[in-house]
Design a protein around this motif. Structure first.
Motif, PDB file in Angstrom:
ATOM      1  N   THR A 130       0.827  -1.209   0.000  1.00 12.07           N
ATOM      2  CA  THR A 130       0.000   0.000   0.000  1.00 12.07           C
ATOM      3  C   THR A 130       0.857   1.252   0.000  1.00 12.07           C
ATOM      4  N   PHE A 445      -2.097   7.875   8.564  1.00 15.69           N
ATOM      5  CA  PHE A 445      -1.915   6.452   8.918  1.00 15.69           C
ATOM      6  C   PHE A 445      -0.795   5.829   8.060  1.00 15.69           C
ATOM      7  N   TYR A 458      -5.235   4.571  -0.371  1.00 16.20           N
ATOM      8  CA  TYR A 458      -6.270   3.737   0.232  1.00 16.20           C
ATOM      9  C   TYR A 458      -7.312   3.395  -0.815  1.00 16.20           C
ATOM     10  N   ARG A 459      -7.656   2.113  -0.827  1.00 16.85           N
ATOM     11  CA  ARG A 459      -8.581   1.601  -1.839  1.00 16.85           C
ATOM     12  C   ARG A 459      -9.915   2.344  -1.801  1.00 16.85           C
ATOM     13  N   MET A 460     -10.355   2.619  -0.605  1.00 19.51           N
ATOM     14  CA  MET A 460     -11.633   3.284  -0.462  1.00 19.51           C
ATOM     15  C   MET A 460     -11.551   4.690  -1.063  1.00 19.51           C
ATOM     16  N   ARG A 463     -11.651   4.456  -4.748  1.00 22.74           N
ATOM     17  CA  ARG A 463     -13.031   4.191  -5.125  1.00 22.74           C
ATOM     18  C   ARG A 463     -13.895   5.445  -5.099  1.00 22.74           C
ATOM     19  N   ARG A 464     -13.579   6.318  -4.148  1.00 24.92           N
ATOM     20  CA  ARG A 464     -14.389   7.525  -4.000  1.00 24.92           C
ATOM     21  C   ARG A 464     -14.096   8.533  -5.105  1.00 24.92           C
TER      22      ARG A 464
ATOM     23  N   THR B 552     -15.606   7.810   7.086  1.00 25.21           N
ATOM     24  CA  THR B 552     -14.985   6.649   6.436  1.00 25.21           C
ATOM     25  C   THR B 552     -14.017   5.957   7.391  1.00 25.21           C
ATOM     26  N   VAL B 553     -13.302   6.766   8.149  1.00 23.04           N
ATOM     27  CA  VAL B 553     -12.361   6.205   9.124  1.00 23.04           C
ATOM     28  C   VAL B 553     -13.132   5.520  10.255  1.00 23.04           C
ATOM     29  N   ILE B 631      -9.841 -11.614   4.563  1.00 18.78           N
ATOM     30  CA  ILE B 631      -8.624 -11.080   5.182  1.00 18.78           C
ATOM     31  C   ILE B 631      -7.683 -12.217   5.537  1.00 18.78           C
ATOM     32  N   PHE B 645      -5.945  -5.336   4.842  1.00 21.27           N
ATOM     33  CA  PHE B 645      -7.072  -4.479   5.216  1.00 21.27           C
ATOM     34  C   PHE B 645      -7.347  -3.442   4.140  1.00 21.27           C
ATOM     35  N   ASN B 646      -6.302  -3.006   3.491  1.00 21.99           N
ATOM     36  CA  ASN B 646      -6.522  -2.039   2.414  1.00 21.99           C
ATOM     37  C   ASN B 646      -7.261  -2.686   1.246  1.00 21.99           C
ATOM     38  N   VAL B 647      -6.887  -3.904   0.927  1.00 18.62           N
ATOM     39  CA  VAL B 647      -7.539  -4.583  -0.198  1.00 18.62           C
ATOM     40  C   VAL B 647      -9.047  -4.728   0.052  1.00 18.62           C
ATOM     41  N   GLN B 649     -10.918  -2.837   1.991  1.00 18.22           N
ATOM     42  CA  GLN B 649     -11.443  -1.644   2.654  1.00 18.22           C
ATOM     43  C   GLN B 649     -12.916  -1.366   2.303  1.00 18.22           C
ATOM     44  N   HIS B 650     -13.220  -1.590   1.041  1.00 15.95           N
ATOM     45  CA  HIS B 650     -14.565  -1.353   0.564  1.00 15.95           C
ATOM     46  C   HIS B 650     -15.557  -2.270   1.284  1.00 15.95           C
ATOM     47  N   GLN B 651     -15.140  -3.529   1.448  1.00 16.14           N
ATOM     48  CA  GLN B 651     -15.977  -4.504   2.130  1.00 16.14           C
ATOM     49  C   GLN B 651     -16.122  -4.173   3.604  1.00 16.14           C
ATOM     50  N   ILE B 653     -16.389  -1.282   4.891  1.00 12.04           N
ATOM     51  CA  ILE B 653     -17.464  -0.298   5.034  1.00 12.04           C
ATOM     52  C   ILE B 653     -18.823  -1.009   4.990  1.00 12.04           C
TER      53      ILE B 653
END
Ligand SMILES: Cc1cc2nc3c(=O)[nH]c(=O)nc-3n(C[C@H](O)[C@H](O)[C@H](O)COP(=O)(O)OP(=O)(O)OC[C@H]3O[C@@H](n4cnc5c(N)ncnc54)[C@H](O)[C@@H]3O)c2cc1C
Ligand SMILES: Cc1cc2nc3c(=O)[nH]c(=O)nc-3n(C[C@H](O)[C@H](O)[C@H](O)COP(=O)(O)OP(=O)(O)OC[C@H]3O[C@@H](n4cnc5c(N)ncnc54)[C@H](O)[C@@H]3O)c2cc1C
Lengths: 752, 752
Positions: A130, A445, A458-460, A463-464, B552-553, B631, B645-647, B649-651, B653
């Motif tokens: 990452t 972070f 960050y993937r999210m 995505r955003r 988001t965090v 994970i 966790f980054n991979v 991340q979307h999930q 949420i």
């Protein structure tokens, strides 16, 4: 820890005391575990138990020491994969842990410790996947800019150079009077540069170049949006209404002064009680044959003109839409030029002007209300291209239906529905440039022991922002297409082009609304400070979804147009048309819907533009046919058509949406095909794929319901969208830089 | 039309000339048709052709006459269903149309005329289903208000009466200095009313009532939101940090003056470079044992405190979060009370304060930056509940881990994560009250010949607002639940409650963001005028999604908490836990997933709360287990946990989202169960169903992918959501009136 063999338990203790998740219950679990270890002596157990006594925590120094011990023990030992492995490494040969291995691992589970994850705490400098992603440039930014600008490059360059001048420093006063004056002054400069009159015929001092006019609107939108709207009201709405609805005598009399801003004016259509439904306007223009005049009158408070740009302060004249009345006979809505103020700014007798006051945005534009108390204007002030009163005082028009005439008049004003979405597009580009540049810089972070990571990694966060970036490119090409269609329009294409413009206006402005919302949030607290300009971008464009036609209402028009095209094209087959169509469509769909296609998840297929196009077209056709059938069924069942359309209103929006998405997709495909530079083609292809697949992802419920895709496939789409975001991330900054927005316009300190 | 028998063609001609869709092509089609009619003589044909000559349109009067003729002919003839029927009626016995019936109908098709729809043009006063829907009241509004307020009714009433006083007239100045002062004065009035110190212990002059404090925050939010935030900074963040992190000596010294606003102060945590990742704060507090002081210092520009409320103008002191350093040793982040200004407002030596300037909203709050240049404070200014320096100058803490101590400290501040979502809820209620009342009054369009219809009668408009209304009720009950849990918290529940608060903060603030966006658009141009207050509501709450923890965090924290709970609860089964769980879950799911259940579309089932709960729970569990497995797989495959966790991340949420939706659903079910009044129960049940089903609809792609529902079922869900909207519409105004927002607070002219 004294007894060396007990070192094995250090990692557990460390985790217990440092973890911020464990509770008293877990402490008891740990105690039970210790008590159960038969390999230990009672004394050893007691020693260990003393280390998990909640009333007697280790000192901070002890904790630090534990951590150091553990870190030392695992240094460079890549074989270490769990807490148990650490325990073994630490205990060395002092204690054989094999007998308790399973108990130990059970404990880890009971405590909810994920070994590998906990391990991260002890790796001093994690080398992270990452963390390593970063901005690189894989293509020549300028090549993309040139492609985007196309042959409009010279005028774009000129506008940029004007708005980058010091006089165009943003207004920071929150006093709307000051702001309005500044915006007026800016408009004056633009007029002096001959930018305002660009679309007017050369004979009347104009530039005779409509295409350039649109490019000007779009480029100006990198600057303050009050400026663009004030500019659009004056030179677009006011000037173009004279040009489109009037005749030679009006051009000669007004166009030059409008183009130079000597004659500021308004476009006064909306009334308090009639916004979307302008057919219902109530203002009257009563013809008096005796003195060849019209009397403009506001019959009641709710018939006052409202929200009218340029009215509150600067307007001297207005194109007023009013029902023409001759001898008590109503001839429908027509347009008249009516004076509002003299050159000193005093309101004309009979005209009352109100101020809309403070608005959510666009506070540099002076919107106001106008009422008329029997204001008399000469006969020649009727804009008489589509209707007139002849010398005998009779109504004349080449279009007999009042309704049809009114919509023909509105049709000539469709240019506004091109300017607004292009302005919205520019605002989205500004927002994305600010948010993506900032996200590339902003770190927050990071892996344990490593430094912080740009939030764009960050993937999210990807995505955003990145699907929005792809969509912005997509909208760019689609609006180029709309403009081209408009410039080369033939009579018989007008209805299609009007629908396309109405639709793209909605598509682009809604897209901008979503993009700027996301940009604000993606920038965290910085996005909330006015200095970073997302505030102004968002609040100014907020009304774009409403004015120049409310989006929800426009989308229904688009859908109705699609339905009527649909009916026409199947009319020849008689009433069997729809049925045949559905059948034909089902046949093609069957090949696409064969079990292999609905389940194909390989990259080659998912990235294939044929697959995308088929999927978009299938959706468009199916939704359209289904809406047509549903309406027919409802009406056949005895419902009034008006009610039937209400029942399917939600579906109507989908009809329009699916149509627009297909158009936008095609234009993006076309653009990728056209671009020559190889590196540019590569990155645009990726962006194109991201657009196509994120739309499919957005619509996946529909595809699943329809059976066009199965779950394996929609899941694969999600994965590939993630992957495309990740792949595009290093180019993201270059891709926004390719918009080439003047730095002085961006202005946001976080975007430097 | 002279020849009577040719009357039959009148409706066609009328449609051709009045329709705004037909083009030249259609004119030719019509001509061909006429030429093909063998029943007509050449002369008759020519007559007809002359009526479709594009260069020779009928006069306006002729057109009107045609319309009248047609209208007369179809009056009261309900048998008339198509244009052909009209033709027959008009021609009477003069012409036998039977031979040309099929040609005629084919023509209608070719022209894309939908008979029934076209017919509407001629019905003078259409009686429409859509038009007839209107506001009625089927329940006693006050009963719902009482239910919503519960035992907080007295304090709510008190606050409403205070903020309805004339002194609380909204500030209209756009000058932020004026606005800031007004807000300060309002806070002073509230303090004088003993509303600010409500949560502080009675011993220190407070009200000792935390529950009331939250109700105050929420109720104040019907008024200006700058007021609420300023209030929250002073009495919540600043006061509660002293109360939660300090000890007796601090309470005695500060709480009374904070509660009376004699001592305005700040909560200074965020730094320019550390917002979400506060663990990384860089400000230092260095202990000097010689004179028993701390030196507070900002080591670099990016370590300045930023965005701090109350800092720019009014704050005299601040709780400053800084790394404690003793003898060059870093003891992690701790909190210190630091003076900023003297009572005259002069900045203390060593303190530099900046102004964040104009913001998107909340301009009545004076946010600023603070830097410290070696500011010395006495030792007792350390807020020492969780850590202290002893008499020997050594660090002491009951919590040895710096990390854990810091998160424990943050945990005590969780109250802020209740106040903000409750404030957001109130803002959503205000927005919906304005938009729904307006939509009930505002009329636009209508059936042909009928009067215009309230926009709330349009299905799309209902869809845009009513599910949001249902969600707002849902969030109300969920936040009541959160508050109750917080007030009765036990030590071992703290982590769960912290996660719940973090989650509900996100859920509520995002919901408010979406709701206010929709309200703005739903009110059209009126929604853009600041006087209607959607501007302020939207822009002020815009930052709610960011401050008190970025959503988001926070959602990731919630997800991590869920994952760790998940692991713990399956720990006992060893590593087989997850597998067993998935298996067990699959078993229950199988009963729910039997072909009948996945396809059931009857109302009884779709409206059944057991079905909803099962569906929500199934989704929650499945997403959680799938994220956990994913994970684990990634980490097992060699990825760093941070990367893994980054991979996903979307999930993550989604994990949090599904959890929150289930909680909110349960609480709405509970509320419906609890309410006693029968009429209230009925309408709340409908609203509950709308919430449940519109969430399922939103998540339908997931249910389809999972196989939990099939297409027939998700389509039925859409239909029933539409129906519920339609059914709730007459009660919508009463349902917003039940929020009982003071009219002086709503203030929007369109909402009267
Ligand atoms: C800043 C600003 C500048 C403007 N400048 C000008 C100007 O210079 N000149 C001018 O003439 N006008 C101007 N306007 C007016 C603008 O064009 C109108 O606001 C717009 O046409 C929408 O009309 P309305 O506000 O009356 O909304 P309404 O028509 O009242 O719509 C309100 C809501 O009802 C919904 N709705 C309406 N009908 C239906 C339906 N049939 N089905 C479902 N939903 C429906 C809409 O989607 C919308 O959400 C301006 C407005 C603003 C705010
Ligand atoms: C009006 C206002 C008032 C405030 N008042 C106070 C106050 O009184 N006292 C105080 O101490 N602070 C205050 N704050 C600060 C506020 O708490 C912070 O803005 C907030 O904590 C977010 O931090 P940030 O702005 O640095 O955003 P960042 O942390 O920089 O976040 C930026 C973006 O990155 C994303 N992001 C960050 N990390 C990740 C990740 N790991 N994965 C995915 N995405 C990520 C976020 O979702 C966000 O969209 C205030 C802020 C504002 C705007």
């Amino acid at each position: 820890m004294k007894p060396a063999k007990l070192q094995a338990f250090t990692p557990l203790f460390y985790l217990v005391w440092s973890d911020d998740l464990l509770t008293q219950k877990e402490f008891s679990t740990l105690k039970e575990f210790i008590n159960s270890l038969n390999v230990l002596s009672q004394e050893e157990k007691e020693y260990l138990l003393s280390k998990v006594d909640i009333s007697n925590p280790p000192s901070r120094n002890e904790l630090t020491q534990w951590k150091l011990d553990i870190e030392k023990s695992i240094q460079d030992k890549s074989s270490i994969k769990s807490i148990f492995d650490i325990a073994e490494a630490l205990s060395g040969s002092d204690l054989d842990l094999t007998p308790i291995e399973s108990d130990f691992i059970k404990l880890e589970n009971d405590l909810g410790i994920l070994g590998e994850e906990a391990l991260q705490n002890f790796k001093t400098k994690a080398d992270s996947f990452t963390a390593n992603s970063h901005t690189t440039s894989n293509f020549d930014i300028q090549k993309i800019t040139e492609f985007l600008d196309g042959k409009e490059a010279p005028i774009i360059k000129k506008v940029k150079s004007v708005i980058s001048r010091p006089e165009f420093a943003y207004e920071t006063s929150t006093d709307i009077n000051v702001f309005r004056q500044t915006v007026y002054n800016w408009c004056k400069i633009l007029a002096d540069e001959n930018l305002g009159n660009m679309a007017y015929p050369k004979e009347y001092g104009g530039g005779g170049n409509v295409e350039d006019y649109f490019a000007i609107m779009e480029t100006l939108s990198y600057h303050d949006l009050s400026l663009v709207i004030k500019f659009g009201v004056q030179f677009g709405l006011w000037g173009m209404s004279v040009q489109s609805l009037g005749t030679e005598k009006h051009y000669a009399k007004y166009l030059k002064d409008i183009g130079s801003l000597k004659l500021p004016g308004c476009f006064a259509m909306t009334e308090t009680h009639h916004g979307s439904n302008v057919k219902g306007l109530e203002t009257t223009a009563t013809y008096n044959h005796s003195d060849q005049t019209f009397t403009i009158h506001t019959p009641n408070k709710n018939a006052q003109k409202e929200y009218i740009g340029n009215a509150a302060v600067h307007g001297q004249m207005a194109t007023v839409f009013a029902k023409l009345v001759i001898d008590d006979h109503d001839y429908g809505v027509n347009a008249f030029v009516v004076p509002l103020r003299d050159t000193d700014g005093n309101t004309v007798k009979g005209v009352t002007i109100g101020d809309c006051g403070h608005k959510m945005g666009l506070n540099g534009v002076d919107n106001g209300t106008i009422s008329f108390d029997n204001v008399v204007i000469p006969k020649e002030n009727m804009l008489d291209r589509f209707a007139s009163v002849n010398d005998k005082g009779e109504f004349e028009s080449p279009i007999p239906s009042d309704n049809r005439r009114f919509f023909t008049m509105l049709g000539t004003l469709v240019g506004g529905r091109i300017g607004i979405p292009r302005s919205a597009l520019a605002a989205a580009k500004s927002g994305l440039t600010i948010a993506i540049r900032y996200s590339d810089q902003r770190r927050q972070f990071g892996p344990e022991g490593g430094s912080e990571v740009p939030i764009l990694n960050y993937r999210m966060h990807q995505r955003r922002l990145l699907p929005h970036l792809a969509k912005t490119y997509a909208v760019h090409f689609a609006l180029q297409y709309l403009t081209k269609r408009f410039l080369n329009k033939k009579e018989e294409e007008m209805q299609e082009i009007e629908a396309l413009a109405a639709g793209m206006k909605s598509y682009s402005t809604w897209s901008t609304r979503d993009i700027l919302q996301e940009c604000r949030e993606a920038c965290g607290g910085k996005g909330y400070l006015s200095e970073n300009r997302i505030d102004a971008l968002k609040n100014d464009t907020e009304i774009y979804t409403t004015f120049e036609g409310d989006n929800t209402v426009l989308m229904q028009l688009v859908a109705k147009n699609r339905l009527s095209e649909f009916r026409k094209s199947f009319g020849e087959m008689g009433s069997l048309g729809i049925i045949n169509y559905v059948y034909e469509n089902a046949k093609t769909a069957i090949t696409e819907k064969n079990p292999i296609a609905t389940r194909r998840t390989d990259d080659e297929h998912l990235l294939d533009k044929e697959f995308h196009l088929q999927a978009f077209v299938h959706r468009e056709k199916t939704i359209l046919a289904s809406a047509a059938r549903r309406i027919k069924k409802l009406v056949d069942g005895g419902l009034e058509a008006y009610d039937a359309f209400n029942v399917v209103q939600h579906q109507m929006i989908d009809v329009a949406q699916a149509y627009l998405e297909r158009i936008v997709l095609e234009q993006f495909q076309e653009a990728v095909k056209t671009i020559e530079d190889e590196n540019s083609k590569q990155i645009l292809t990726k962006l194109y794929q991201l657009y196509a697949l994120s739309q499919i992802e957005k619509n996946k419920a529909w595809y699943l319901e329809d059976g066009y895709m199965e779950a394996v496939k929609t899941k694969a789409v999600r994965k590939i969208v993630n992957q495309l975001c990740w792949d595009i991330r290093p180019d993201a900054v270059a891709l926004v830089n390719a918009f080439d927005i003047p730095e002085s316009c961006l202005a946001a300190p976080i975007a430097v």
